[in-house]
Design an enzyme around this catalytic site. Structure first.
Site, mmCIF file in Angstrom:
data_model
loop_
_atom_site.group_PDB
_atom_site.id
_atom_site.type_symbol
_atom_site.label_atom_id
_atom_site.label_comp_id
_atom_site.label_asym_id
_atom_site.label_seq_id
_atom_site.Cartn_x
_atom_site.Cartn_y
_atom_site.Cartn_z
ATOM 1 N N TYR A 157 0.778 -1.354 0.289
ATOM 2 C CA TYR A 157 0.052 0.126 -0.004
ATOM 3 C C TYR A 157 0.694 1.280 0.060
ATOM 4 O O TYR A 157 0.633 2.074 0.590
ATOM 5 C CB TYR A 157 -0.832 -0.039 1.324
ATOM 6 C CG TYR A 157 -2.042 -1.237 1.223
ATOM 7 C CD1 TYR A 157 -2.796 -1.203 0.162
ATOM 8 C CD2 TYR A 157 -2.130 -1.879 2.428
ATOM 9 C CE1 TYR A 157 -3.804 -2.386 0.107
ATOM 10 C CE2 TYR A 157 -3.022 -3.041 2.108
ATOM 11 C CZ TYR A 157 -3.593 -3.124 1.254
ATOM 12 O OH TYR A 157 -4.696 -4.276 1.277
ATOM 13 N N HIS A 210 -5.885 2.848 -0.441
ATOM 14 C CA HIS A 210 -5.868 2.633 0.979
ATOM 15 C C HIS A 210 -5.975 3.757 1.717
ATOM 16 O O HIS A 210 -5.464 3.957 2.635
ATOM 17 C CB HIS A 210 -4.777 1.769 1.402
ATOM 18 C CG HIS A 210 -5.219 0.591 2.514
ATOM 19 N ND1 HIS A 210 -5.253 1.148 3.913
ATOM 20 C CD2 HIS A 210 -5.727 -0.859 2.416
ATOM 21 C CE1 HIS A 210 -5.541 -0.105 4.393
ATOM 22 N NE2 HIS A 210 -5.803 -1.090 3.633
ATOM 23 N N GLU A 260 -14.942 0.264 2.208
ATOM 24 C CA GLU A 260 -14.717 -0.847 2.857
ATOM 25 C C GLU A 260 -14.908 -0.224 4.537
ATOM 26 O O GLU A 260 -15.002 -1.315 5.517
ATOM 27 C CB GLU A 260 -13.365 -1.627 2.714
ATOM 28 C CG GLU A 260 -12.224 -0.733 3.107
ATOM 29 C CD GLU A 260 -10.873 -1.210 2.790
ATOM 30 O OE1 GLU A 260 -10.840 -1.968 1.808
ATOM 31 O OE2 GLU A 260 -9.712 -1.201 3.482
HETATM 32 O O1 LIG Z 1 -9.208 -3.714 -0.030
HETATM 33 C C1 LIG Z 1 -8.611 -4.577 0.682
HETATM 34 O O2 LIG Z 1 -8.401 -5.771 0.827
HETATM 35 C C2 LIG Z 1 -7.900 -3.802 1.971
HETATM 36 O O3 LIG Z 1 -8.135 -2.377 1.925
HETATM 37 C C3 LIG Z 1 -8.060 -4.245 3.333
HETATM 38 O O4 LIG Z 1 -9.402 -4.787 3.324
HETATM 39 C C4 LIG Z 1 -7.446 -3.693 4.578
HETATM 40 O O5 LIG Z 1 -6.296 -3.628 4.413
HETATM 41 C C5 LIG Z 1 -8.227 -4.281 5.817
HETATM 42 O O6 LIG Z 1 -7.771 -5.778 5.662
HETATM 43 MG MG LIG Z 2 -8.901 -1.729 0.482
#
Ligand SMILES: O=C(O)[C@@H](O)[C@H](O)[C@H](O)CO
Ligand SMILES: [Mg+2]
Length: 415
Positions: A157, A210, A260
């Protein structure tokens, strides 16, 4: 005879080194139980407390059949609503009630939602590497397996591993994952320049920022990536800067995915009604289960926004199964994330596959073949939980370091 809730329990287990939390509901019908995902990997003890100390006394003795009624009851019971601890706890119960409903009917859940519009679920997989050579190897392996959508990241990231401050940071800067946003932008554009040269345009590529950029930098990156025709750019800006999505949207044709981290309907509603994103990225447990997620999916459908439910390693197989059942029926399905598991040592393991600890603990978890995921055809969610095997992989509650991201001046940044 009415199905009554007789017990609600949580099972915490970490078969791949990531804390997973699952709820089991027992009923007065012999053998009729349900499982739900309540996984908030970094606060699992708090979720466990809400389920066992608050939701269990609220619900034991009630009918398991009126899911909407029970969802509202749980959601409103604490007066203050939403938030990841509360929503994950409610999700554990909600999914387990849906699982029970499917088992009562003798049907897989997607049948209760209207039946399949596709026979398998196309997924995107993660290609990662410390450098371009590792990344291209990883992409080649996935393409050989028939995967058509690949998320490409280089160097975790945009930052490195957790550790001491690099040269150039102020004296006595703290440990962290150090990220230089400008270098990250340059390297990411260069990465996709090279990737498109090597792999062409017959494969769909995604990238996850992210939330590690300031809004104006995110706009710059999205525009610079336009020639590479990404399937989507994920979380280009931090959740707290959501109003910037209007400007980002106006200035770029790169498709945007976000969500997310959402846990409140107000976080996504305007994004759908104003069509500020192309893909919605929540996972059901973070919203409070299948009940609210099915509603969100239908609102998104009416606004032309597609789904790309979050499918990371820090989600239980029960949660992955919920994603898959929703995907099978959604007209506005976009893609499904299927992450594999990324334990702290960084070695990526398949999420399914014979011999894996995860499969031993969760028999019946959905299977990934040639870029598509298929649910088991058992009734309900289709996943079981071997509690004896789960107990062999206890959780640990420690300090989370991967969220401690820092800018070159040593200050904390969104993870
Ligand atoms: O899109 C993704 O897979 C990442 O953003 C992960 O969900 C995050 O690091 C939490 O585990
Ligand atoms: Mg993600």
């Amino acid at each position: 005879m009415s199905v009554l809730i007789t017990d609600i329990r949580t099972i915490a287990t970490a078969p791949q080194g990531i804390n997973l939390l699952v709820v089991r509901i027992e009923t007065n019908q012999p053998g009729l139980t349900g499982l739900g995902c309540a996984t908030f990997a970094y606060r699992h003890l708090a979720v466990q407390c809400v389920v066992e100390q608050y939701l269990k006394p609220l619900l034991v003795g009630r009918s398991a059949e009126a899911i909407e009624e029970l969802w509202q009851l749980m959601h409103q019971n604490a007066y203050w609503r939403n938030g990841p601890i509360e929503n994950n706890a409610i999700s554990g119960v909600d999914m387990a009630l849906w699982d029970i409903k499917g088992k009562q009917a003798g049907l897989p859940l997607y049948q209760l939602f209207g039946g399949q519009v596709r026979t398998g679920v196309p997924v995107y997989r993660h290609a990662e590497g410390r450098d371009l050579a590792e990344l291209t190897d990883s992409i080649a392996r996935l393409r050989e397996q028939g995967v058509g959508h690949i998320r490409c990241q280089s160097g975790g990231y945009g930052g490195g591993a957790f550790g001491p401050a690099p040269a150039g940071a102020p004296e006595q800067s703290r440990d962290g994952i150090y990220l230089d946003p400008r270098r990250y932008i340059r390297e990411t554009v260069r990465l996709f320049d090279v990737l498109r040269e090597r792999v062409g345009f017959d494969v769909e590529l995604c990238h996850d920022v992210h939330e590690r950029l300031h809004p104006t930098d995110a706009i710059r990156l999205a525009k610079l990536l336009e020639p590479h025709e990404l399937f989507f750019l994920e979380d280009a800006i931090p959740l707290e800067q959501g109003d910037w999505l209007r400007r980002l949207r106006e200035q770029t044709r790169t498709p945007l995915a976000q969500g997310e981290l959402f846990n409140h309907p107000l976080e996504w509603r305007t994004l759908l009604t104003e069509r500020l994103i192309d893909f919605i990225r929540v996972h059901p447990s973070q919203l409070g289960g299948i009940t609210p997620t099915r509603k969100l999916q239908l609102v998104a459908e009416t606004h032309g926004v597609r789904t790309a439910w979050h499918g990371p390693g820090d989600l239980s197989p029960v949660g992955h199964a919920a994603n898959i059942h929703l995907d099978l029926v959604a007209r506005n399905f976009g893609i499904q994330e299927w992450s594999g598991i990324e334990p702290p040592n960084g070695v990526i393991q398949e999420i399914s596959g014979s011999g894996s600890a995860l499969l031993e603990v969760f028999p019946g978890l959905p299977e990934c073949r040639a870029g598509h995921v298929y649910p088991s055809d058992r009734p309900g969610l289709g996943v079981e939980l071997n509690e004896a095997a789960a107990a062999r992989h206890p959780c640990t509650a420690g300090i989370t370091t991967w969220t401690q991201t820092r800018l070159p001046d040593g200050s904390l940044h969104t993870p």
